[in-house]
Design a protein around this motif. Structure first.
Motif, short mmCIF file in Angstrom:
data_model
loop_
_atom_site.label_atom_id
_atom_site.label_comp_id
_atom_site.label_asym_id
_atom_site.label_seq_id
_atom_site.Cartn_x
_atom_site.Cartn_y
_atom_site.Cartn_z
N ARG A 177 40.23 5.57 17.19
CA ARG A 177 39.72 6.63 18.06
C ARG A 177 38.22 6.44 18.32
NH1 ARG A 177 43.44 10.88 18.45
NH2 ARG A 177 45.09 10.79 16.89
N ASN A 178 37.48 6.14 17.27
CA ASN A 178 36.03 5.94 17.41
C ASN A 178 35.71 4.68 18.21
OD1 ASN A 178 35.43 8.23 15.89
ND2 ASN A 178 35.41 7.10 13.98
N ASP A 179 36.42 3.61 17.91
CA ASP A 179 36.14 2.34 18.56
C ASP A 179 36.52 2.34 20.04
OD1 ASP A 179 35.22 1.54 16.13
OD2 ASP A 179 36.70 -0.05 15.81
N LEU A 180 37.48 3.16 20.44
CA LEU A 180 37.85 3.24 21.86
C LEU A 180 36.71 3.76 22.72
CD1 LEU A 180 41.51 4.55 21.63
CD2 LEU A 180 40.78 2.33 22.52
N SER A 181 35.81 4.51 22.12
CA SER A 181 34.68 5.05 22.88
C SER A 181 33.38 4.27 22.66
CB SER A 181 34.46 6.53 22.53
OG SER A 181 34.11 6.66 21.17
N SER A 182 33.49 3.14 21.98
CA SER A 182 32.31 2.32 21.70
C SER A 182 31.73 1.72 22.97
CB SER A 182 32.69 1.19 20.74
OG SER A 182 31.60 0.33 20.52
N GLY A 242 33.41 -5.75 22.66
CA GLY A 242 34.26 -6.41 21.66
C GLY A 242 34.96 -5.41 20.75
N VAL A 243 34.22 -4.42 20.34
CA VAL A 243 34.77 -3.38 19.48
C VAL A 243 35.85 -2.60 20.24
CG1 VAL A 243 34.22 -1.20 18.29
CG2 VAL A 243 32.71 -3.19 18.05
N GLU A 281 41.59 -1.38 21.69
CA GLU A 281 42.59 -1.32 22.76
C GLU A 281 43.78 -2.21 22.44
OE1 GLU A 281 40.14 -2.52 26.02
OE2 GLU A 281 39.36 -0.48 26.36
N GLU A 282 43.51 -3.42 21.95
CA GLU A 282 44.59 -4.34 21.62
C GLU A 282 45.42 -3.83 20.45
OE1 GLU A 282 42.54 -8.04 21.05
OE2 GLU A 282 42.47 -8.45 23.21
N THR A 283 44.77 -3.23 19.48
CA THR A 283 45.49 -2.67 18.34
C THR A 283 46.38 -1.52 18.77
OG1 THR A 283 43.70 -3.30 16.83
CG2 THR A 283 45.22 -1.62 16.05
#
Length: 53
Positions: free
Chosen positions: A21-26, A30-31, A36-38
């Protein structure tokens, strides 16, 4: 499994870990791409009927 695709996707979305959830808004591409891939893998797995997760 006779569950409809929308219900399967919703089940995955309800279980998304906080790091995704956090990384989707990074702002870091790359993050964001990793998250997204996960998430795409989790959804694809659910749609293919993989009940291991």
């Amino acid at each position: 499994m006779s569950e409809d695709p929308k219900a399967r996707v919703l089940s995955v979305v309800e279980r998304i870990p906080d790091w995704i959830r956090n990384d989707l808004s990074s702002k870091d591409r790359g993050v964001r791409k990793r998250a997204e891939e996960t998430l795409a893998g989790m959804i694809a797995s659910a749609l293919n009927g993989d009940n291991s997760s």
